[in-house]
Motif scaffolding. Sequence first.
Motif, PDB file in Angstrom:
ATOM      1  N   VAL A  72       0.838  -1.208   0.000  1.00 34.69           N
ATOM      2  CA  VAL A  72       0.000   0.000   0.000  1.00 34.69           C
ATOM      3  C   VAL A  72       0.873   1.257   0.000  1.00 34.69           C
ATOM      4  CG1 VAL A  72      -1.670   1.340   1.356  1.00 34.69           C
ATOM      5  CG2 VAL A  72      -2.001  -1.122   1.033  1.00 34.69           C
ATOM      6  N   ILE A  73       1.939   1.269   0.787  1.00 38.30           N
ATOM      7  CA  ILE A  73       2.863   2.409   0.790  1.00 38.30           C
ATOM      8  C   ILE A  73       3.453   2.610  -0.596  1.00 38.30           C
ATOM      9  CG2 ILE A  73       5.134   3.188   1.606  1.00 38.30           C
ATOM     10  CD1 ILE A  73       4.338   2.034   4.373  1.00 38.30           C
ATOM     11  N   GLY A  74       3.841   1.534  -1.232  1.00 36.00           N
ATOM     12  CA  GLY A  74       4.411   1.623  -2.575  1.00 36.00           C
ATOM     13  C   GLY A  74       3.436   2.241  -3.568  1.00 36.00           C
ATOM     14  N   ALA A  82      -1.222   0.912  -8.984  1.00 37.10           N
ATOM     15  CA  ALA A  82      -2.285   0.332  -8.160  1.00 37.10           C
ATOM     16  C   ALA A  82      -3.227  -0.443  -9.070  1.00 37.10           C
ATOM     17  CB  ALA A  82      -3.019   1.425  -7.392  1.00 37.10           C
ATOM     18  N   THR A  83      -2.748  -1.555  -9.574  1.00 33.13           N
ATOM     19  CA  THR A  83      -3.546  -2.353 -10.497  1.00 33.13           C
ATOM     20  C   THR A  83      -4.542  -3.224  -9.733  1.00 33.13           C
ATOM     21  OG1 THR A  83      -2.006  -4.214 -10.463  1.00 33.13           O
ATOM     22  CG2 THR A  83      -1.590  -2.470 -12.096  1.00 33.13           C
ATOM     23  N   VAL A  87      -4.157  -5.015  -5.909  1.00 32.03           N
ATOM     24  CA  VAL A  87      -5.151  -4.842  -4.849  1.00 32.03           C
ATOM     25  C   VAL A  87      -5.731  -6.193  -4.444  1.00 32.03           C
ATOM     26  CG1 VAL A  87      -7.386  -3.810  -4.275  1.00 32.03           C
ATOM     27  CG2 VAL A  87      -5.659  -2.467  -5.492  1.00 32.03           C
ATOM     28  N   ILE A  88      -6.040  -7.029  -5.413  1.00 27.36           N
ATOM     29  CA  ILE A  88      -6.550  -8.372  -5.110  1.00 27.36           C
ATOM     30  C   ILE A  88      -5.497  -9.176  -4.352  1.00 27.36           C
ATOM     31  CG2 ILE A  88      -7.229 -10.578  -6.160  1.00 27.36           C
ATOM     32  CD1 ILE A  88      -8.620  -8.848  -8.364  1.00 27.36           C
TER      33      ILE A  88
END
Length: 106
Positions: A72-74, A82-83, A87-88
């Motif tokens: 998340v930081i990345g 953020a593909t 996320v999945i």
Amino acid sequence: MGYLMLSGAILAEVLATTSMKYSDGLTRLWPSAATVTGYLLAFALLAQTLKTVSVGTAYAIWAGAGTAVIAVIGMTFLGEAATAARVIGILLVIAGVVVLNLGGAH
């Protein structure tokens, strides 16, 4: 108290990994020092956690939470994509930790 130590271990690991990003291959002094210090603290706190929390539970939470937070930081601060797949993947890591914990710690 064990879970408080585990939270500290996760925070230290996240800070160490984030510092590593800025260390330029461990060639910059202060980010490199923060990386080493953070990982030493993370392992020391994880070792203390294992006095009261089962190793499987502690490690699953430590590794899973660290992985998810760093991802998340990345994506949020370091310009990583953020593909949907990322996320999945993060959600699956979190789900895996939850399932391991629901399975019962012995």
